[in-house]
Design a protein around this motif. Structure first.
Motif, mmCIF file in Angstrom:
data_model
loop_
_atom_site.group_PDB
_atom_site.id
_atom_site.type_symbol
_atom_site.label_atom_id
_atom_site.label_comp_id
_atom_site.label_asym_id
_atom_site.label_seq_id
_atom_site.Cartn_x
_atom_site.Cartn_y
_atom_site.Cartn_z
ATOM 1 N N ILE A 3 0.854 -1.180 0.000
ATOM 2 C CA ILE A 3 0.000 0.000 0.000
ATOM 3 C C ILE A 3 0.894 1.234 0.000
ATOM 4 O O ILE A 3 1.841 1.328 0.766
ATOM 5 C CB ILE A 3 -0.921 -0.006 1.227
ATOM 6 N N VAL A 4 0.558 2.192 -0.870
ATOM 7 C CA VAL A 4 1.349 3.416 -1.008
ATOM 8 C C VAL A 4 0.488 4.605 -0.595
ATOM 9 O O VAL A 4 -0.653 4.736 -1.040
ATOM 10 C CB VAL A 4 1.828 3.595 -2.466
ATOM 11 N N TYR A 5 1.032 5.476 0.255
ATOM 12 C CA TYR A 5 0.331 6.675 0.702
ATOM 13 C C TYR A 5 0.689 7.829 -0.235
ATOM 14 O O TYR A 5 1.860 8.112 -0.469
ATOM 15 C CB TYR A 5 0.732 7.036 2.137
ATOM 16 N N ARG A 6 -0.330 8.461 -0.810
ATOM 17 C CA ARG A 6 -0.125 9.651 -1.623
ATOM 18 C C ARG A 6 -1.195 10.661 -1.262
ATOM 19 O O ARG A 6 -2.337 10.302 -0.994
ATOM 20 C CB ARG A 6 -0.207 9.332 -3.116
ATOM 21 N N SER A 7 -0.819 11.931 -1.268
ATOM 22 C CA SER A 7 -1.751 12.992 -0.939
ATOM 23 C C SER A 7 -1.486 14.186 -1.842
ATOM 24 O O SER A 7 -0.355 14.422 -2.254
ATOM 25 C CB SER A 7 -1.578 13.392 0.524
ATOM 26 N N ARG A 8 -2.547 14.944 -2.144
ATOM 27 C CA ARG A 8 -2.427 16.135 -2.971
ATOM 28 C C ARG A 8 -3.091 17.299 -2.259
ATOM 29 O O ARG A 8 -4.170 17.160 -1.696
ATOM 30 C CB ARG A 8 -3.109 15.916 -4.316
ATOM 31 N N LYS A 9 -2.452 18.454 -2.299
ATOM 32 C CA LYS A 9 -3.003 19.671 -1.716
ATOM 33 C C LYS A 9 -3.100 20.710 -2.824
ATOM 34 O O LYS A 9 -2.095 21.046 -3.440
ATOM 35 C CB LYS A 9 -2.090 20.161 -0.589
ATOM 36 N N LYS A 10 -4.324 21.170 -3.120
ATOM 37 C CA LYS A 10 -4.538 22.136 -4.189
ATOM 38 C C LYS A 10 -4.615 23.542 -3.615
ATOM 39 O O LYS A 10 -5.336 23.795 -2.651
ATOM 40 C CB LYS A 10 -5.822 21.829 -4.942
ATOM 41 N N ILE A 11 -3.864 24.454 -4.226
ATOM 42 C CA ILE A 11 -3.895 25.870 -3.880
ATOM 43 C C ILE A 11 -4.055 26.621 -5.193
ATOM 44 O O ILE A 11 -3.076 26.965 -5.853
ATOM 45 C CB ILE A 11 -2.606 26.304 -3.156
ATOM 46 N N GLY A 12 -5.283 26.823 -5.617
ATOM 47 C CA GLY A 12 -5.551 27.427 -6.917
ATOM 48 C C GLY A 12 -5.029 26.513 -8.014
ATOM 49 O O GLY A 12 -5.294 25.311 -8.009
ATOM 50 N N LEU A 14 -1.986 25.611 -8.412
ATOM 51 C CA LEU A 14 -0.809 24.905 -7.915
ATOM 52 C C LEU A 14 -1.236 23.675 -7.122
ATOM 53 O O LEU A 14 -2.114 23.745 -6.266
ATOM 54 C CB LEU A 14 0.010 25.826 -7.008
ATOM 55 N N VAL A 15 -0.615 22.526 -7.432
ATOM 56 C CA VAL A 15 -0.918 21.269 -6.745
ATOM 57 C C VAL A 15 0.370 20.746 -6.116
ATOM 58 O O VAL A 15 1.366 20.571 -6.803
ATOM 59 C CB VAL A 15 -1.483 20.213 -7.716
ATOM 60 N N LEU A 16 0.359 20.518 -4.794
ATOM 61 C CA LEU A 16 1.510 19.965 -4.090
ATOM 62 C C LEU A 16 1.275 18.481 -3.876
ATOM 63 O O LEU A 16 0.209 18.078 -3.398
ATOM 64 C CB LEU A 16 1.705 20.669 -2.750
ATOM 65 N N ASN A 17 2.248 17.642 -4.245
ATOM 66 C CA ASN A 17 2.138 16.191 -4.141
ATOM 67 C C ASN A 17 3.004 15.691 -2.991
ATOM 68 O O ASN A 17 4.173 16.068 -2.883
ATOM 69 C CB ASN A 17 2.573 15.536 -5.454
ATOM 70 N N PHE A 18 2.429 14.823 -2.149
ATOM 71 C CA PHE A 18 3.124 14.273 -0.997
ATOM 72 C C PHE A 18 3.071 12.746 -1.036
ATOM 73 O O PHE A 18 2.093 12.177 -1.515
ATOM 74 C CB PHE A 18 2.494 14.756 0.311
ATOM 75 N N THR A 19 4.110 12.094 -0.524
ATOM 76 C CA THR A 19 4.135 10.645 -0.365
ATOM 77 C C THR A 19 4.378 10.345 1.108
ATOM 78 O O THR A 19 4.437 11.262 1.932
ATOM 79 C CB THR A 19 5.255 10.002 -1.213
ATOM 80 N N GLU A 20 4.577 9.083 1.431
ATOM 81 C CA GLU A 20 4.841 8.723 2.835
ATOM 82 C C GLU A 20 6.159 9.307 3.339
ATOM 83 O O GLU A 20 6.365 9.458 4.535
ATOM 84 C CB GLU A 20 4.821 7.206 3.027
ATOM 85 N N ASN A 21 7.065 9.674 2.425
ATOM 86 C CA ASN A 21 8.345 10.274 2.809
ATOM 87 C C ASN A 21 8.281 11.789 2.904
ATOM 88 O O ASN A 21 9.287 12.425 3.179
ATOM 89 C CB ASN A 21 9.432 9.876 1.808
ATOM 90 N N GLY A 22 7.126 12.391 2.621
ATOM 91 C CA GLY A 22 6.973 13.838 2.685
ATOM 92 C C GLY A 22 6.723 14.424 1.312
ATOM 93 O O GLY A 22 6.168 13.792 0.424
ATOM 94 N N TYR A 23 7.190 15.667 1.117
ATOM 95 C CA TYR A 23 6.990 16.390 -0.134
ATOM 96 C C TYR A 23 7.611 15.637 -1.304
ATOM 97 O O TYR A 23 8.730 15.161 -1.230
ATOM 98 C CB TYR A 23 7.598 17.788 -0.004
ATOM 99 N N SER A 24 6.889 15.554 -2.415
ATOM 100 C CA SER A 24 7.357 14.817 -3.584
ATOM 101 C C SER A 24 7.604 15.740 -4.769
ATOM 102 O O SER A 24 8.688 15.754 -5.334
ATOM 103 C CB SER A 24 6.338 13.754 -3.964
#
Length: 60
Positions: A3-12, A14-24
């Motif tokens: 299982i892989v953890y991925r997360s996205r944070k949208k700011i207008g 701009l999209v920030l991508n994160f994994t289990e190790n932090g910022y990607s």
């Protein structure tokens, strides 16, 4: 395959991508066009499930 953890944070646009190790990476999405900082690839969304992608290696 684990299982892989991925997360996205949208700011207008701009999209920030994160994994289990932090910022990607970060992405910029304007309309149907997007660009990713890690892969340096351009992508255009086409109608339906299709999209067009230009890799950094092919653009030179």
């Amino acid at each position: 395959m684990g299982i892989v953890y991925r997360s996205r944070k949208k700011i207008g646009p701009l999209v920030l991508n994160f994994t289990e190790n932090g910022y990607s990476s970060w992405s910029l999405k304007i309309g149907r066009w997007s660009w990713n900082s890690k892969t340096r690839a351009h992508r255009v969304d086409l109608p339906g499930p299709l999209s067009w992608k230009q890799d950094k290696s092919r653009s030179r």
